[in-house]
Design a protein around this motif. Structure first.
Motif, PDB file in Angstrom:
ATOM      1  N   ILE A 284      39.525  42.501  48.619  1.00 45.15           N
ATOM      2  CA  ILE A 284      39.946  41.707  47.683  1.00 45.15           C
ATOM      3  C   ILE A 284      40.186  40.147  48.101  1.00 45.15           C
ATOM      4  N   CYS A 285      40.906  40.015  49.146  1.00 46.12           N
ATOM      5  CA  CYS A 285      41.149  38.806  49.901  1.00 46.12           C
ATOM      6  C   CYS A 285      39.799  38.082  50.157  1.00 46.12           C
ATOM      7  N   GLN A 286      38.784  38.869  50.730  1.00 42.30           N
ATOM      8  CA  GLN A 286      37.471  38.139  50.974  1.00 42.30           C
ATOM      9  C   GLN A 286      36.756  37.935  49.650  1.00 42.30           C
TER      10      GLN A 286
ATOM     11  N   PRO B 108      46.846  39.555  49.247  1.00 43.86           N
ATOM     12  CA  PRO B 108      46.184  40.519  48.286  1.00 43.86           C
ATOM     13  C   PRO B 108      47.328  40.630  46.774  1.00 43.86           C
ATOM     14  N   ILE B 109      47.744  39.433  46.675  1.00 42.93           N
ATOM     15  CA  ILE B 109      48.739  39.597  45.430  1.00 42.93           C
ATOM     16  C   ILE B 109      48.350  38.776  44.444  1.00 42.93           C
ATOM     17  N   ILE B 110      48.128  39.250  43.255  1.00 40.17           N
ATOM     18  CA  ILE B 110      47.560  38.639  42.010  1.00 40.17           C
ATOM     19  C   ILE B 110      48.607  38.440  40.959  1.00 40.17           C
ATOM     20  N   GLN B 111      48.813  37.275  40.420  1.00 39.04           N
ATOM     21  CA  GLN B 111      49.794  37.016  39.312  1.00 39.04           C
ATOM     22  C   GLN B 111      48.684  37.519  37.814  1.00 39.04           C
ATOM     23  N   ALA B 112      49.284  38.152  37.102  1.00 40.44           N
ATOM     24  CA  ALA B 112      48.659  38.649  35.765  1.00 40.44           C
ATOM     25  C   ALA B 112      48.490  37.259  35.010  1.00 40.44           C
TER      26      ALA B 112
END
Length: 314
Positions: free
Chosen positions: A4-6, A13-17
């Motif tokens: 995911i980072c790539q 690998p932290i995503i804000q909704a």
């Protein structure tokens, strides 16, 4: 390197909704600048408003960011046009069929991630050609799956059935819960509720205060006859729950909802009669913090707990 980072070109690998009425340019750019992926919540934006927030985000960060695009949105064509014209690098789609717009976006070099709540729609997303999937469990705030499958059950099921990266969502707000999601096979987490109660969130302060005062059982999945949504308890939610218990028709339920209830509650601050969408995990929050602090605390706890677990097991 983490897939995911790539894929998204992010550090953590932290995503804000991309939450309606909470995810404007200030929150999105703050999360991206902190090393995660910030997402604009286009579901509560008119086309001109979305363009404004995209332009402001591009000025506030040079790092990757995304737009969350509910596919059932009435101005979807205008949003797609804006996203392409402004060269938004990543789109998270939800609430609709991903086969319609995924190929159009990918032809423009845009990464596409789709949000699902069951294996049936996970396979549809893969067939549509998405780059990754967000598997969102029953605990999550806002619009939810009818199956009421919890994150703990959903993530390993989806990981087993698809070959593309899976992002876990629903009930995740700490390094410990992030570690649990990774143990289940996820390669990143999407976090909404914790960022809704951040300094940069565009939510009204009344709503933020209501979030951090939430207790166990303060939220409930509602409106299954229309589209399931998890609501924080207030007079509006009680009216909806009672109407459901009385078997009110879909048409009458739509009448009760009225227009602009979510804006009234989350953006304008009417925490009595407005719609307040938040996840079960809100019961764990005690304060309103800057988005960067939230992200860094989650990541640091993730690393600490990972080492601790290794020590305890081996």
């Amino acid at each position: 390197m983490n897939r995911i980072c790539q894929l998204l070109q992010i550090k953590y690998p932290i995503i804000q909704a991309g939450m309606v009425w909470c995810s404007g340019w200030k929150l999105t750019s703050a999360v991206s600048n902190a090393g995660g992926l910030g997402i604009l919540g286009a579901g509560s934006m008119y086309p001109d408003v979305l363009k404004y927030h995209i332009l402001k985000t591009k000025l506030a960060t040079k790092l990757a960011f995304a737009v969350n695009l509910p596919l059932l949105y009435s101005d979807i064509e205008a949003h797609i046009k804006t996203i392409i014209e402004e060269k938004v690098p990543i789109v998270f789609t939800s609430a609709g069929n991903p086969s319609i717009y995924t190929s159009i976006l990918k032809a423009e070099g845009i990464k596409v991630i789709h949000v699902i709540a069951n294996s049936k729609f996970a396979h549809k997303a893969v067939d549509a050609g998405v780059d990754a999937i967000v598997a969102e469990g029953f605990e999550a705030g806002g619009h939810n799956g009818k199956e009421e499958t919890t994150t703990l059950c959903l993530i390993p099921k989806i990981v087993e059935e698809v070959h593309i990266p899976v992002i876990a969502a629903g009930g995740i707000s700490s390094g410990k819960s992030m570690l649990a999601a990774f143990a289940l096979g996820a390669e990143a987490v999407q976090i909404g509720s914790r960022f809704a109660a951040s300094v940069e969130s565009s939510a009204h302060d009344n709503f933020k205060q209501a979030i951090i005062k939430a207790q166990e059982g303060s939220t409930k999945l509602s409106m299954k006859k229309i589209t399931p949504v998890r609501l924080l308890e207030n007079d509006f939610a009680k009216t909806i729950h009672q109407a459901e218990a009385n078997g009110v028709s879909k048409e009458n339920m739509l009448g009760l909802l009225g227009k602009g209830k979510a804006k009234k509650g989350m953006f304008e601050g009417d925490v009595i009669n407005g719609e307040l969408e938040i996840g079960q995990v809100a019961a764990n929050f005690k304060d309103i913090l800057p988005a960067e602090t939230i992200l860094k605390e989650i990541w640091e706890e993730f690393l600490i707990e990972k080492e601790k677990l290794s020590y305890l097991l081996f």
